[in-house]
Design a protein around this motif. Structure first.
Motif, short mmCIF file in Angstrom:
data_model
loop_
_atom_site.label_atom_id
_atom_site.label_comp_id
_atom_site.label_asym_id
_atom_site.label_seq_id
_atom_site.Cartn_x
_atom_site.Cartn_y
_atom_site.Cartn_z
N TYR A 485 0.80 -1.22 0.00
CA TYR A 485 0.00 0.00 0.00
C TYR A 485 0.84 1.27 0.00
CZ TYR A 485 -3.93 -3.08 1.05
OH TYR A 485 -4.89 -4.06 0.98
N LYS A 486 2.08 1.17 -0.39
CA LYS A 486 2.95 2.35 -0.41
C LYS A 486 2.38 3.43 -1.33
CE LYS A 486 7.62 3.88 -1.63
NZ LYS A 486 8.91 3.50 -2.23
N ASP A 487 2.52 4.67 -0.93
CA ASP A 487 2.07 5.81 -1.72
C ASP A 487 2.94 5.93 -2.97
OD1 ASP A 487 1.33 8.24 -2.77
OD2 ASP A 487 2.06 9.44 -1.08
N PRO A 488 2.36 5.76 -4.15
CA PRO A 488 3.17 5.85 -5.37
C PRO A 488 3.70 7.24 -5.66
CG PRO A 488 0.84 5.65 -5.92
CD PRO A 488 0.95 5.44 -4.43
N TYR A 489 3.16 8.23 -4.98
CA TYR A 489 3.62 9.61 -5.19
C TYR A 489 4.61 10.07 -4.12
CZ TYR A 489 -0.31 9.66 -8.40
OH TYR A 489 -1.19 9.36 -9.42
N ALA A 490 5.02 9.14 -3.25
CA ALA A 490 5.97 9.51 -2.20
C ALA A 490 7.33 9.84 -2.82
CB ALA A 490 6.12 8.36 -1.20
N LEU A 491 8.06 10.74 -2.17
CA LEU A 491 9.39 11.09 -2.63
C LEU A 491 10.34 9.90 -2.45
CD1 LEU A 491 9.77 14.69 -1.14
CD2 LEU A 491 9.12 14.05 -3.45
N ASN A 492 11.10 9.62 -3.48
CA ASN A 492 12.08 8.53 -3.41
C ASN A 492 13.48 9.08 -3.23
OD1 ASN A 492 10.14 6.48 -3.88
ND2 ASN A 492 10.15 6.97 -6.07
N LEU A 493 14.25 8.46 -2.35
CA LEU A 493 15.60 8.92 -2.05
C LEU A 493 16.64 8.04 -2.73
CD1 LEU A 493 15.28 9.61 1.79
CD2 LEU A 493 14.83 11.14 -0.11
N GLN A 514 11.10 18.44 -1.63
CA GLN A 514 11.24 18.18 -0.20
C GLN A 514 11.01 19.49 0.56
OE1 GLN A 514 15.09 16.45 1.14
NE2 GLN A 514 15.20 18.23 2.47
N THR A 515 10.27 19.39 1.67
CA THR A 515 10.07 20.58 2.50
C THR A 515 10.65 20.40 3.91
OG1 THR A 515 7.88 19.77 3.15
CG2 THR A 515 7.99 21.28 1.28
N ALA A 516 10.99 19.16 4.27
CA ALA A 516 11.58 18.90 5.59
C ALA A 516 12.24 17.53 5.56
CB ALA A 516 10.50 18.96 6.68
N TYR A 517 13.04 17.26 6.60
CA TYR A 517 13.69 15.96 6.71
C TYR A 517 13.85 15.58 8.18
CZ TYR A 517 17.97 18.55 7.91
OH TYR A 517 18.88 19.38 8.51
N GLN A 518 14.15 14.30 8.40
CA GLN A 518 14.49 13.81 9.73
C GLN A 518 15.55 12.72 9.57
OE1 GLN A 518 11.24 12.22 12.05
NE2 GLN A 518 12.45 12.05 13.91
N ILE A 519 16.62 12.85 10.35
CA ILE A 519 17.74 11.90 10.30
C ILE A 519 17.85 11.18 11.63
CG2 ILE A 519 20.25 11.65 10.02
CD1 ILE A 519 20.17 14.27 8.39
N LEU A 520 18.05 9.86 11.57
CA LEU A 520 18.31 9.05 12.76
C LEU A 520 19.71 8.44 12.65
CD1 LEU A 520 14.98 6.98 13.08
CD2 LEU A 520 15.51 9.21 14.10
N VAL A 566 17.25 8.29 6.79
CA VAL A 566 16.60 9.59 6.66
C VAL A 566 15.22 9.41 6.04
CG1 VAL A 566 17.65 9.97 4.38
CG2 VAL A 566 16.83 11.94 5.70
N ARG A 567 14.29 10.27 6.41
CA ARG A 567 13.02 10.37 5.73
C ARG A 567 12.77 11.82 5.41
NH1 ARG A 567 8.17 9.35 10.19
NH2 ARG A 567 8.80 10.93 11.69
N VAL A 568 11.97 12.08 4.37
CA VAL A 568 11.70 13.46 3.96
C VAL A 568 10.19 13.68 3.87
CG1 VAL A 568 13.88 13.69 2.73
CG2 VAL A 568 11.84 12.89 1.51
N TYR A 569 9.82 14.95 3.91
CA TYR A 569 8.43 15.38 3.79
C TYR A 569 8.25 16.08 2.45
CZ TYR A 569 8.37 14.69 8.88
OH TYR A 569 8.47 14.16 10.16
N ASP A 570 7.10 15.87 1.81
CA ASP A 570 6.89 16.49 0.50
C ASP A 570 6.24 17.86 0.64
OD1 ASP A 570 4.18 16.10 0.91
OD2 ASP A 570 3.99 14.48 -0.54
N GLU A 571 5.87 18.45 -0.49
CA GLU A 571 5.34 19.83 -0.49
C GLU A 571 3.99 19.93 0.18
OE1 GLU A 571 3.73 18.00 -4.25
OE2 GLU A 571 5.52 17.88 -3.03
N THR A 575 4.34 12.81 5.34
CA THR A 575 5.51 12.14 5.87
C THR A 575 5.89 10.97 4.99
OG1 THR A 575 4.65 12.64 8.05
CG2 THR A 575 6.52 11.14 7.94
N GLY A 576 7.13 10.94 4.53
CA GLY A 576 7.60 9.79 3.78
C GLY A 576 8.10 8.70 4.70
N SER A 577 8.33 7.52 4.14
CA SER A 577 8.91 6.42 4.91
C SER A 577 10.43 6.61 5.00
CB SER A 577 8.60 5.08 4.24
OG SER A 577 7.22 4.88 4.15
N TYR A 578 11.01 6.04 6.05
CA TYR A 578 12.46 6.09 6.17
C TYR A 578 13.10 5.26 5.07
CZ TYR A 578 12.30 8.17 10.85
OH TYR A 578 12.11 9.01 11.92
#
Length: 589
Positions: A485-493, A514-520, A566-571, A575-578
């Motif tokens: 069920y992954k979002d086909p429009y999600a940003l790919n890294l 990309q409008t934001a990110y999160q790094i672990l 890392v995961r990123v957020y779109d416009e 929230t994208g997946s890690y």
């Protein structure tokens, strides 16, 4: 000469007469065909879909709840089909409603409160639009609950409104007027439905969607619940039992002793579920007021349904009008010392679902699991409209048509992915016998229940030796459905690198930004796979930067191996997946 001219004129007249007759016959034929088409169209059933806000599955008299005063809902259940195990795949109003409209899992549409408008790609197949395009007269009144600027493409007539969260008193529910009277929002929605039925054209079928705000609490008020005085009689001389004195007596009022609260993850104890428990239930007085208010507001909706059905009778269309009734998500009424919804326990996942088809008088209680995403599929099936292949649900109509229908559904994905600090996101699966879920921000926190033997989800079997095979299987099923069920429009890294104490990556989707990110950064691959940033968690950083992002955690030891993701957020702030865990290389001096 005159004779020839006369003959020519006569021949032309005959030809014109023949053509005139042919045209008249064609027009007559077209009118007959159109008349037949209109009659065939009119044979299609009218459909009313009623959605309540925060009504849990057992908040019905028909479900055996002595607190509920719901004679009309009970009547629908007795005369129709009642689904005993209906599930909102995402237990929150925004995402659940987006799933109902789009026919998709939250994992796919990725819409919630803090995102931008739901993507238009997912609304092209919105069920009201498909009905409208198929010749239905469509209407909507109440809480749409999804940000979308083209409601006119879905409905012929509509009015989008909700309770006023910006108000701190009863005017949160009392601000709409009928004539000179300011009325409760429930009453207003009922009257708009009656007006729609009266004014709907008689030469085509209609589809009416009613979305009551009740029984949702007015969160920013002290009182929380507001209802019309005419429903004061509900539970008037009743003391609502609480869980500490009435285990197993009242559905939804048990397992509220300290021991059940103590078992909760700390992130739940620190979150909104506990905060709202203090708003509504932390004293005997609040508990009595809130629970009674909740059921009185449901009684108000029930009364409006009764009026609507009487109007259908008055217009002579009751025998051809299907009614679908459902709640958008469940609710905690003090279980585990919690309020609200959002979590993966059945208190917040299970909803009432009734389908009443007056053309089929066979009553049934259905044990099979039904989903919120089944409702749009079912509505289209009743209307004779083909459901899109992209939808994730199934039609429930065959339950009405067949004695031995099997929906053939083994495992469902349950999830709540809203990226909000006070509400820990969670994901998992539910089968007929088992439920497994975990918290997205720390996948090491897992819960496993045998819901057939333990329907109240008291005994977490994650560490039970005999249940390890089931646990492993359900973990794998969760991962499989997440991918499905992954979002086909999600940003790919791609090209994720760590060099000179800096992180970089690239976005391969050039159509979005990309409008934001999160790094672990984690001390082990196991921790990284479980989204535990025990070395460094950047938190959400609003930035379009994808290059030379400095590591700001504690000093790294060159003798140790670390992992990062890392995961990123779109416009739309979705929230994208890690991305997958990567080794973090450190240069030795």
């Amino acid at each position: 000469m005159k004779s020839n001219t006369f003959l020519k004129i006569m021949n032309r007249s005959r030809i014109l007469l023949v053509f005139t007759v042919i045209i008249m016959l064609c027009n007559c034929s077209n009118k007959i065909e159109k008349s037949v088409d209109a009659k065939e169209e009119h044979k299609k059933p009218n459909i009313i879909f009623i959605l309540t806000d925060d009504q849990r599955w057992d908040a019905l008299g028909y479900a055996g709840n002595p607190l509920a005063y719901t004679p009309e809902m009970d009547k629908l259940a007795k005369e129709g089909v009642f689904f005993k195990n209906a599930i909102a795949t995402t237990p929150i109003c925004a995402a659940s409603r987006a799933s109902i409209i789009s026919g998709l899992q939250e994992r796919t549409h990725n819409y919630s409160f803090t995102t931008g408008d739901i993507k238009d790609e997912y609304m092209r197949n919105a069920y009201p639009r498909l009905l409208k395009n198929a010749g239905y007269y469509t209407g909507f009144y109440g809480k749409f609950g999804v940000k979308y600027n083209h409601l006119d493409s879905l409905y012929n007539v509509y009015e989008n409104y909700d309770l006023r969260y910006d108000r701190k008193d009863r005017t949160s529910y009392y601000y709409k007027t009928l004539g000179k009277d300011t009325v409760h929002l429930t009453r207003y929605t009922g009257e708009k439905a009656i007006e729609f039925i009266k004014e709907a054209p008689t030469d085509k079928p209609f589809s009416l969607q009613l979305s009551f705000s009740a029984p949702h609490a007015s969160d920013n008020t002290v009182e929380q619940y507001f209802w019309d005085e005419e429903y004061d009689h509900v539970l008037k001389n009743t003391t609502v039992p609480d869980g500490q004195t009435a285990l197993n007596i009242v559905p939804g009022a048990d397992i509220s002793e300290d021991e059940y609260y103590d078992r909760l993850p700390q992130r739940v104890k620190d979150g909104f579920n506990r905060l709202r428990w203090h708003w509504r239930y932390d004293t005997p007085e609040k508990y009595q007021h809130s629970v009674k208010g909740y059921y009185r507001m449901i009684a108000g909706v029930d009364n409006e349904i009764s009026k609507i059905r009487k109007e259908l009778e008055a217009k002579g269309i009751a025998d051809n009008t299907i009614i679908v009734f459902m709640g958008d998500n469940g609710l905690f009424l003090g279980e585990r010392q919690l309020a609200g919804k959002w979590l993966m326990y059945d208190n917040s996942l299970k909803v009432p679902l009734i389908i009443y088809d007056p053309r089929n008088k066979t009553h049934k209680d259905i044990d099979a699991v039904a989903l919120n995403i089944d409702v749009p599929f079912t509505i289209l099936d009743f209307a004779g409209v083909q459901a899109p292949a992209s939808w994730h649900g199934k039609s429930l109509k065959p339950f009405m048509d067949s004695e031995n229908f099997d929906v053939k559904r083994d495992t469902i994905l349950i999830e709540h992915l809203w990226d909000k600090k006070e509400i820990p996101p969670s994901e998992g699966v539910r089968t007929k016998d088992w439920k497994y879920f975990r918290y997205v921000d720390d996948k090491s926190i897992e819960e496993l229940y045998n819901i057939q033997e333990d329907p109240k989800e008291i005994y977490n079997l994650v560490n039970d030796e005999k249940s390890q095979e089931v646990l492993t299987n359900l973990r794998a099923k969760t991962e499989k459905l997440i991918v499905k069920y992954k979002d086909p429009y999600a940003l790919n890294l791609s090209n994720e690198t760590f060099k000179n104490n800096m992180f970089s990556w690239k976005i391969s989707n050039n159509t979005q930004k990309q409008t934001a990110y999160q790094i672990l950064v984690s001390s082990s691959k196991e921790n990284c796979d479980k989204n535990i940033g025990d070395v460094w968690n950047s938190g959400k950083v609003e930035s379009e930067t994808q290059d030379a992002i400095t590591y700001n955690g504690k000093e790294l030891d060159a003798t140790k191996t670390y992992f990062w993701k890392v995961r990123v957020y779109d416009e739309l702030n979705r929230t994208g997946s890690y991305a997958g865990a990567l080794k973090l290389s450190i240069k030795k001096n």
